[in-house]
Design a protein around this motif. Sequence first.
Motif, PDB file in Angstrom:
ATOM      1  N   ALA A  22       0.848  -1.035   0.002  1.00 15.74           N
ATOM      2  CA  ALA A  22       0.062  -0.042  -0.093  1.00 15.74           C
ATOM      3  C   ALA A  22       0.720   1.165  -0.088  1.00 15.74           C
ATOM      4  CB  ALA A  22      -0.922   0.056   1.159  1.00 15.74           C
ATOM      5  N   HIS A  27      -1.295   3.047  -6.122  1.00 15.76           N
ATOM      6  CA  HIS A  27      -2.923   2.251  -5.532  1.00 15.76           C
ATOM      7  C   HIS A  27      -3.345   3.587  -5.353  1.00 15.76           C
ATOM      8  CE1 HIS A  27      -1.517  -1.886  -5.352  1.00 15.76           C
ATOM      9  NE2 HIS A  27      -0.367  -1.386  -4.610  1.00 15.76           N
ATOM     10  N   ALA A  28      -3.263   4.469  -4.719  1.00 14.59           N
ATOM     11  CA  ALA A  28      -4.114   5.640  -4.764  1.00 14.59           C
ATOM     12  C   ALA A  28      -4.580   6.327  -5.882  1.00 14.59           C
ATOM     13  CB  ALA A  28      -3.164   6.731  -3.698  1.00 14.59           C
ATOM     14  N   ALA A  30      -4.941   4.960  -8.737  1.00 10.14           N
ATOM     15  CA  ALA A  30      -5.901   4.153  -9.288  1.00 10.14           C
ATOM     16  C   ALA A  30      -7.124   4.147  -8.628  1.00 10.14           C
ATOM     17  CB  ALA A  30      -5.429   2.807  -9.489  1.00 10.14           C
ATOM     18  N   PHE A  31      -7.202   4.352  -7.376  1.00 16.35           N
ATOM     19  CA  PHE A  31      -8.374   4.311  -6.458  1.00 16.35           C
ATOM     20  C   PHE A  31      -9.176   5.822  -6.823  1.00 16.35           C
ATOM     21  CE2 PHE A  31     -10.759   6.330  -2.955  1.00 16.35           C
ATOM     22  CZ  PHE A  31     -11.465   5.155  -2.635  1.00 16.35           C
ATOM     23  N   PHE A  32      -8.452   6.847  -6.995  1.00 14.59           N
ATOM     24  CA  PHE A  32      -9.157   7.955  -7.212  1.00 14.59           C
ATOM     25  C   PHE A  32      -9.721   8.005  -8.885  1.00 14.59           C
ATOM     26  CE2 PHE A  32      -6.776   9.630  -3.559  1.00 14.59           C
ATOM     27  CZ  PHE A  32      -7.907  10.297  -2.955  1.00 14.59           C
ATOM     28  N   ASP A  34     -10.727   5.453 -10.456  1.00 14.25           N
ATOM     29  CA  ASP A  34     -11.749   4.460 -10.684  1.00 14.25           C
ATOM     30  C   ASP A  34     -13.063   4.979  -9.988  1.00 14.25           C
ATOM     31  OD1 ASP A  34     -10.035   2.683 -11.989  1.00 14.25           O
ATOM     32  OD2 ASP A  34      -9.686   1.370 -10.043  1.00 14.25           O
ATOM     33  N   ASN A  35     -12.881   5.769  -8.669  1.00 11.05           N
ATOM     34  CA  ASN A  35     -13.897   6.204  -8.102  1.00 11.05           C
ATOM     35  C   ASN A  35     -14.459   7.777  -8.216  1.00 11.05           C
ATOM     36  OD1 ASN A  35     -14.637   3.938  -6.237  1.00 11.05           O
ATOM     37  ND2 ASN A  35     -12.308   3.703  -6.326  1.00 11.05           N
ATOM     38  N   GLY A  39     -14.642   8.624  -4.337  1.00 10.70           N
ATOM     39  CA  GLY A  39     -13.341   8.553  -3.887  1.00 10.70           C
ATOM     40  C   GLY A  39     -12.756   9.594  -3.047  1.00 10.70           C
ATOM     41  N   TYR A  40     -13.036  10.889  -3.547  1.00  8.81           N
ATOM     42  CA  TYR A  40     -12.536  11.955  -2.847  1.00  8.81           C
ATOM     43  C   TYR A  40     -13.369  12.198  -1.486  1.00  8.81           C
ATOM     44  CZ  TYR A  40     -11.817  17.008  -2.010  1.00  8.81           C
ATOM     45  OH  TYR A  40     -11.294  18.246  -1.369  1.00  8.81           O
TER      46      TYR A  40
END
Length: 445
Positions: A22, A27-28, A30-32, A34-35, A39-40
């Motif tokens: 992590a 990873h961060a 990709a998270f933002f 995708d979401n 995500g924010y």
Amino acid sequence: YFLTIAALGTLSLLQSPGILAAIDPRHAIAFFADNGLAGYAVVGSVFLVATGGEALYADLGHFGRRPIRLAWFVVVLPALLLNYYGQGALLLRDPSVSNTYYQLAPAWAQVPLLAISIAAAVIASQAVISGVFSITAQAIQLGYWPRMAVVHTSAATIGQVYLPGVNWMLMFGCIGLVIGFGSSSNLAAAYGVAIAITMVVTTTLLFFAARHVWHWPLPLALALTGTFLVIDLAFLGATLGKIPHGGWFPLVVTLAIYLLMSTWNLGRRRLGERMRAQALPLAQFLADVRAHPPLRVPGTAVFMTGNPHSTPSSLLHNLKHNHVLHERVVILQVVTAEIPAIAAADRCSVVALGDGVVGVTLHFGFKEEPNVPMMLARAALGFAWAPLEVSYFLGRETLVVSRSRGMPIWRGRLFASLSRNARNAVAFFSLPANRVVELGIHVEL
């Protein structure tokens, strides 16, 4: 406490070391990606993992930078990282876990963990409470808060103070919060918004400190504070969605405190202006005394004033009603500087005005207690100081609120109420109560 949470996190981390991946920022990203906006919004929910440092600074601030750095980098930060990684590892093993913090511990250890967590919370709260005491005492000295009782709890450390009135307000405030919000999860929204705003304000103040205290070049100050401000504003934006769910509370409290502080400061300035407008120039008063000498009586009289160039109203009233003037007269001004402490050499200045009258100005830092009798006893006044022969004359203003004086009527009434409930000058300046004479005056605001 920190050893316990570090140990629990380490045990969980050893079972699922894959959580260490992590640390990769991809990873961060990709998270933002995708979401998106959802995500924010999640950032606002996890924001509390970045808080807590303010309690550390409040607790160790009196001891300097070194203890803060050692505590943070040697104990606090490593323990928190290990615990958070341990919680992440637990979620990798079992995504259905409802409370990752307590479920890191085996069932038999969860009650002891709860007990040590409560003890740690109480200890941390003491740091914040001490910070509130110190800030309030400094605000009083700087003229932004009405005078209150300040108890110095240490003869060696000047910053160790206790304010009984503030302590009672904190108690009632905490009880009201618990009853009003009902659960820690509801209260977390209020706490998150408060800390996010605090971080933005602190970074802004850092810029002004860098420019005006440390004299950094503008590009360097902007580069440093701008970097932090981008992060802080991102956190603040993510927590704004919590305002309807409890985040409104710290905003209301902040506005209320700002209203009280600004009203008190404005009222004191307006009161000073009215008093100066009505005052007789000191030079003219001394000339009148020389031209028409009044009856002089034995002893020393101390008349306190906010303007050393004007005749104190208490002096005029005493002469008008009692028709006497003491053999020795001290016209005293107390000045609070915007620095913590004043050097002994700069503490007192004395000017001989003639005819047994001296002007004295005492300087105190905003962290110091203004003990007037003790400082006058040390001052070179030009005559022997006999405490039992000294009378202190104070003016007590009765405030009359008027629509025609420029201050809004509601604000004038608020200031008058604060003034009536403020601690009297006798206790604030450590004057001997049995040597004080108060003379009243009506002032229109």
